[in-house]
Design a protein around this motif. Structure first.
Motif, short mmCIF file in Angstrom:
data_model
loop_
_atom_site.label_atom_id
_atom_site.label_comp_id
_atom_site.label_asym_id
_atom_site.label_seq_id
_atom_site.Cartn_x
_atom_site.Cartn_y
_atom_site.Cartn_z
N THR A 118 0.83 -1.19 0.00
CA THR A 118 0.00 0.00 0.00
C THR A 118 0.87 1.25 0.00
OG1 THR A 118 -1.77 -1.14 1.20
CG2 THR A 118 -1.80 1.26 1.24
N ALA A 119 0.73 2.06 -1.04
CA ALA A 119 1.43 3.34 -1.09
C ALA A 119 0.64 4.37 -0.29
CB ALA A 119 1.59 3.80 -2.54
N TRP A 120 -0.68 4.34 -0.43
CA TRP A 120 -1.57 5.17 0.37
C TRP A 120 -3.00 4.65 0.24
CZ3 TRP A 120 -5.27 7.24 -2.76
CH2 TRP A 120 -4.93 7.59 -4.06
N SER A 121 -3.84 5.09 1.15
CA SER A 121 -5.28 4.81 1.06
C SER A 121 -6.02 6.03 1.60
CB SER A 121 -5.67 3.55 1.82
OG SER A 121 -5.54 3.73 3.21
N VAL A 122 -7.22 6.22 1.10
CA VAL A 122 -8.06 7.34 1.50
C VAL A 122 -9.44 6.80 1.85
CG1 VAL A 122 -9.17 9.47 0.71
CG2 VAL A 122 -6.82 8.96 0.02
N GLU A 123 -9.95 7.19 3.01
CA GLU A 123 -11.32 6.81 3.37
C GLU A 123 -12.30 7.70 2.63
OE1 GLU A 123 -14.09 5.64 7.18
OE2 GLU A 123 -12.16 6.60 7.54
N LEU A 124 -13.32 7.09 2.06
CA LEU A 124 -14.33 7.78 1.29
C LEU A 124 -15.65 7.81 2.06
CD1 LEU A 124 -13.51 6.03 -2.10
CD2 LEU A 124 -12.75 8.29 -1.35
N PRO A 125 -16.60 8.66 1.66
CA PRO A 125 -17.88 8.72 2.36
C PRO A 125 -18.68 7.42 2.33
CG PRO A 125 -17.56 10.70 1.05
CD PRO A 125 -16.45 9.75 0.69
N ASP A 126 -18.50 6.60 1.28
CA ASP A 126 -19.28 5.36 1.15
C ASP A 126 -18.44 4.35 0.37
OD1 ASP A 126 -21.45 3.62 1.39
OD2 ASP A 126 -22.88 4.98 0.44
N TRP A 127 -18.93 3.12 0.24
CA TRP A 127 -18.17 2.08 -0.44
C TRP A 127 -18.15 2.32 -1.95
CZ3 TRP A 127 -21.28 -1.18 -3.49
CH2 TRP A 127 -22.63 -1.20 -3.18
N VAL A 128 -17.18 1.67 -2.59
CA VAL A 128 -16.96 1.86 -4.02
C VAL A 128 -17.37 0.59 -4.77
CG1 VAL A 128 -15.25 2.35 -5.81
CG2 VAL A 128 -15.06 3.44 -3.57
N ASP A 129 -18.21 0.78 -5.77
CA ASP A 129 -18.65 -0.34 -6.59
C ASP A 129 -18.09 -0.25 -8.00
OD1 ASP A 129 -20.19 -2.74 -6.69
OD2 ASP A 129 -21.71 -1.71 -7.88
N GLY A 130 -17.54 0.89 -8.36
CA GLY A 130 -17.06 1.10 -9.73
C GLY A 130 -15.55 1.19 -9.80
N SER A 131 -15.10 1.74 -10.90
CA SER A 131 -13.67 1.81 -11.20
C SER A 131 -13.16 3.24 -11.06
CB SER A 131 -13.42 1.35 -12.64
OG SER A 131 -13.98 0.07 -12.85
N PRO A 132 -11.98 3.40 -10.48
CA PRO A 132 -11.38 4.74 -10.46
C PRO A 132 -10.83 5.09 -11.84
CG PRO A 132 -9.94 3.17 -9.38
CD PRO A 132 -11.18 2.43 -9.76
N ALA A 133 -10.57 6.37 -12.03
CA ALA A 133 -9.92 6.84 -13.26
C ALA A 133 -8.77 7.74 -12.84
CB ALA A 133 -10.90 7.62 -14.12
N VAL A 134 -7.69 7.71 -13.61
CA VAL A 134 -6.52 8.52 -13.30
C VAL A 134 -6.23 9.43 -14.50
CG1 VAL A 134 -4.08 8.49 -12.67
CG2 VAL A 134 -5.58 6.64 -11.90
N ALA A 135 -6.11 10.73 -14.22
CA ALA A 135 -5.79 11.70 -15.27
C ALA A 135 -5.29 12.98 -14.63
CB ALA A 135 -7.02 12.00 -16.13
N HIS A 136 -4.38 13.66 -15.32
CA HIS A 136 -3.91 14.97 -14.90
C HIS A 136 -3.35 14.97 -13.47
CE1 HIS A 136 -5.85 16.26 -18.55
NE2 HIS A 136 -6.99 15.75 -18.13
N GLY A 137 -2.70 13.88 -13.09
CA GLY A 137 -2.09 13.80 -11.76
C GLY A 137 -3.07 13.57 -10.62
N ALA A 138 -4.28 13.17 -10.93
CA ALA A 138 -5.29 12.96 -9.90
C ALA A 138 -6.01 11.63 -10.12
CB ALA A 138 -6.31 14.09 -9.91
N VAL A 139 -6.58 11.09 -9.04
CA VAL A 139 -7.40 9.88 -9.11
C VAL A 139 -8.84 10.30 -8.82
CG1 VAL A 139 -7.77 7.55 -8.24
CG2 VAL A 139 -5.46 8.53 -8.23
N PHE A 140 -9.75 9.89 -9.69
CA PHE A 140 -11.16 10.23 -9.57
C PHE A 140 -11.93 8.95 -9.28
CE2 PHE A 140 -9.07 13.15 -12.36
CZ PHE A 140 -9.67 14.39 -12.18
N VAL A 141 -12.84 9.01 -8.30
CA VAL A 141 -13.65 7.83 -8.00
C VAL A 141 -15.00 8.30 -7.44
CG1 VAL A 141 -12.76 7.49 -5.65
CG2 VAL A 141 -13.64 5.53 -6.93
N VAL A 142 -16.05 7.58 -7.82
CA VAL A 142 -17.39 7.86 -7.32
C VAL A 142 -17.78 6.74 -6.37
CG1 VAL A 142 -19.82 8.17 -7.93
CG2 VAL A 142 -18.03 9.09 -9.42
N ASP A 143 -18.23 7.11 -5.16
CA ASP A 143 -18.65 6.08 -4.21
C ASP A 143 -20.14 5.79 -4.38
OD1 ASP A 143 -20.23 7.87 -2.63
OD2 ASP A 143 -18.47 8.41 -1.45
N GLN A 144 -20.64 4.86 -3.59
CA GLN A 144 -22.01 4.38 -3.74
C GLN A 144 -23.05 5.45 -3.46
OE1 GLN A 144 -22.31 1.63 -5.23
NE2 GLN A 144 -24.51 1.45 -5.18
#
Length: 155
Positions: A118-144
């Motif tokens: 693990t390089a890092w982890s971030v707690e999100l408001p809810d669980w993740v059912d989909g896929s993250p995307a990486v672009a422009h030096g950032a990681v984008f993810v939508v939670d449930q």
């Protein structure tokens, strides 16, 4: 070959210059010869819901038991295996030597492409059912809950 109705979209690679299709199913990650559909190799897994990622001669897939595995494209031999606290339902996103996966434990993880640490982890408001995307030096993810998180930098 019939891989079943629970199969992911294929990830495409080459093995010895020949086409290879890698899919996740309800019980395995399987590589199929792109010319005739025969099995090249299989790796047991829980259900794989997100398409595997192919990068640098490896296949990366997460499963509903929370196991993220990195396998050799050529023969399916494990390079590393990482167990997360809960299931991974989306496809991994690979960028900058990191494997990004969302988990049902409400975290986004960045794992080392080299060894799965693990390089890092971030707690999100809810669980993740989909896929993250990486672009422009950032990681984008939508939670449930529908909340879009954007993680910039190392955390």
């Amino acid at each position: 070959m019939n891989v079943g109705t629970a199969a992911t979209a294929p990830a495409l690679a080459q093995r010895d210059g020949e086409p290879l299709a890698v899919v996740g199913t309800g019980s395995v990650v399987v590589a199929l010869d792109g010319s005739d559909g025969t099995d090249v190799w299989e790796e047991d897994a829980d259900r794989v819901r997100g398409s595997p990622a192919i990068v640098d001669g490896t296949v990366i897939a997460g499963d509903t038991a929370g196991v993220v595995r990195c396998l050799s494209v050529g023969d399916g031999e494990p390079r590393w295996r990482r167990e997360l606290p809960d299931g991974v339902h989306g496809a991994p996103a690979v960028a900058d030597e990191s494997v990004h996966v969302g988990s049902r434990d409400s975290h986004l993880y960045a794992l080392s492409l080299t060894d799965g640490a693990t390089a890092w982890s971030v707690e999100l408001p809810d669980w993740v059912d989909g896929s993250p995307a990486v672009a422009h030096g950032a990681v984008f993810v939508v939670d449930q809950s529908g909340f879009l998180s954007v993680i910039v930098g190392d955390e």
